[in-house]
Scaffold this motif. Sequence first.
Motif, mmCIF file in Angstrom:
data_model
loop_
_atom_site.group_PDB
_atom_site.id
_atom_site.type_symbol
_atom_site.label_atom_id
_atom_site.label_comp_id
_atom_site.label_asym_id
_atom_site.label_seq_id
_atom_site.Cartn_x
_atom_site.Cartn_y
_atom_site.Cartn_z
ATOM 1 N N ALA A 263 0.690 -1.384 -0.011
ATOM 2 C CA ALA A 263 0.104 -0.001 0.060
ATOM 3 C C ALA A 263 0.782 1.194 0.012
ATOM 4 O O ALA A 263 0.554 2.334 -0.669
ATOM 5 C CB ALA A 263 -1.057 -0.029 1.205
ATOM 6 N N ALA A 264 2.076 1.385 0.610
ATOM 7 C CA ALA A 264 2.818 2.412 0.881
ATOM 8 C C ALA A 264 3.404 2.740 -0.399
ATOM 9 O O ALA A 264 3.706 3.710 -0.627
ATOM 10 C CB ALA A 264 3.907 2.152 1.802
ATOM 11 N N LEU A 265 3.590 1.716 -1.437
ATOM 12 C CA LEU A 265 4.387 2.017 -2.723
ATOM 13 C C LEU A 265 3.285 2.490 -3.809
ATOM 14 O O LEU A 265 3.477 3.057 -4.802
ATOM 15 C CB LEU A 265 4.667 0.543 -3.122
ATOM 16 C CG LEU A 265 6.012 -0.233 -2.561
ATOM 17 C CD1 LEU A 265 6.242 -1.359 -3.113
ATOM 18 C CD2 LEU A 265 7.587 0.793 -2.869
ATOM 19 N N GLY A 266 1.933 2.460 -3.357
ATOM 20 C CA GLY A 266 0.860 2.901 -4.170
ATOM 21 C C GLY A 266 0.035 1.937 -5.057
ATOM 22 O O GLY A 266 -0.825 2.239 -5.518
ATOM 23 N N GLY B 155 -7.936 0.784 2.954
ATOM 24 C CA GLY B 155 -8.954 1.032 2.001
ATOM 25 C C GLY B 155 -8.935 0.249 0.775
ATOM 26 O O GLY B 155 -9.317 0.862 -0.404
ATOM 27 N N ILE B 156 -7.922 -0.944 0.612
ATOM 28 C CA ILE B 156 -8.000 -1.580 -0.661
ATOM 29 C C ILE B 156 -8.703 -2.969 -0.374
ATOM 30 O O ILE B 156 -8.742 -3.666 0.584
ATOM 31 C CB ILE B 156 -6.441 -1.915 -0.643
ATOM 32 C CG1 ILE B 156 -5.316 -0.429 -0.901
ATOM 33 C CG2 ILE B 156 -6.083 -2.592 -2.042
ATOM 34 C CD1 ILE B 156 -4.278 -0.839 -0.748
ATOM 35 N N GLY B 157 -9.240 -3.243 -1.346
ATOM 36 C CA GLY B 157 -10.013 -4.560 -1.458
ATOM 37 C C GLY B 157 -9.302 -5.427 -2.203
ATOM 38 O O GLY B 157 -8.237 -5.408 -2.642
ATOM 39 N N HIS C 69 9.944 -5.884 -5.790
ATOM 40 C CA HIS C 69 8.700 -4.852 -5.390
ATOM 41 C C HIS C 69 9.190 -3.388 -5.715
ATOM 42 O O HIS C 69 10.390 -3.310 -5.886
ATOM 43 C CB HIS C 69 8.389 -5.063 -3.991
ATOM 44 C CG HIS C 69 9.647 -4.513 -3.001
ATOM 45 N ND1 HIS C 69 10.914 -4.546 -3.268
ATOM 46 C CD2 HIS C 69 9.534 -3.281 -2.335
ATOM 47 C CE1 HIS C 69 11.599 -4.147 -2.350
ATOM 48 N NE2 HIS C 69 10.664 -2.918 -1.822
ATOM 49 N N GLY C 70 8.241 -2.525 -6.020
ATOM 50 C CA GLY C 70 8.264 -1.380 -6.527
ATOM 51 C C GLY C 70 7.034 -0.568 -6.759
ATOM 52 O O GLY C 70 6.083 -1.314 -6.554
ATOM 53 N N ARG C 71 7.133 0.565 -7.247
ATOM 54 C CA ARG C 71 5.919 1.313 -7.362
ATOM 55 C C ARG C 71 5.148 0.755 -8.400
ATOM 56 O O ARG C 71 5.804 0.164 -9.636
ATOM 57 C CB ARG C 71 6.070 2.816 -7.372
ATOM 58 C CG ARG C 71 6.606 3.458 -5.940
ATOM 59 C CD ARG C 71 6.845 4.808 -6.055
ATOM 60 N NE ARG C 71 7.204 5.294 -4.806
ATOM 61 C CZ ARG C 71 6.437 5.597 -3.771
ATOM 62 N NH1 ARG C 71 5.180 5.295 -3.993
ATOM 63 N NH2 ARG C 71 6.958 5.963 -2.636
#
Length: 334
Positions: free
Chosen positions: A171-174, A205-207, A329-331
């Motif tokens: 989530a922090a990566l967007g 807030g992510i499903g 992992h990355g944005r």
Amino acid sequence: MTTITSHDVARLAGVSQPTVSRALRDDPRVSPATKEKVRKAARALNYVPSEVGRSLSTRSTRRIGVIVTDLTNPFYPHVVAPLHDELESLGYRMMLLTERSDEAVAEENLLDQSLDGVVLATATTDSRLPAQLDRRDIPYVFLNRDTGRAGDYASVVDNEGGGRLVAREIAALGHRRVAGVFGAANTTTGRERELGFRLALADEGIGLPEDGVVRGPFEYDTGYRALPRLLDAAQRPTAVFCGNDVVAVGVLNAARAAGLRVPEDLTVVGFDDLPMASWEVLRLTTVRHDLPELARQAARLLVRRITGDADSAGERLVLPTEFVPRGTHGRPSA
């Protein structure tokens, strides 16, 4: 050919023969220093205690059965070795029991009660083996997976906490389009890692849509076959959390076959931090826990059950987890 006896060990160690017997049984009446002296002498002479004679006198075989029904999974060799070493240091010999199911192992190997205890390394929540062991009064502990019920004796990982770590990092990566390839529904590792992931995503807030979830064995093929299905979902994911590192390798190879770049087009995260996860060819972002200690504390807990020193209400020993960032992992790119 000369047969080495406990009397030979006693002479070399400078103790009496009864002291040798007590030391090799890990009798608490023998001091740690004397036990170590006796064990060194026994190793020097390549002395192997007679299990038959010991069993007749103590009703103890000093043998521990370790049940693994999935030897093809690279996870298990990394826990079997430290488990063996810890049991040996405690005066027990390990027997690896392998069948396609727990029930088959019980039918073929446990009915004669020739084991002092059992380590269940691949248990499922619907396995009948724990009840069979209870009926035979054979102590056992769960390693890595348990039943999730109160009263278990288990050495496990904070699976739910590890799942939460992954969700927060993603989530922090967007990432907002997220998928999961989890373990089978009848495993606590599969359930708990999925639960932690879902709960932390919800906090952000992510499903996690149902067509973005695949469940199956903790195997390479599970990951390889899952990714094409996930890419065809209504919400094509930019990040996939995998139930373990082996599944993640399957997803990585499927991504390569599909022409996707990792992590530019797809973030992939595993769980366990197997040694291969750090290989330069993989550089897998994953969740780490102490694999050797997971095995060692299972061995110690089982011996305490055997000797009557464990909590009668059950003990669930839980190891912490940490997020290990590497190269997968990355944005999200879009």
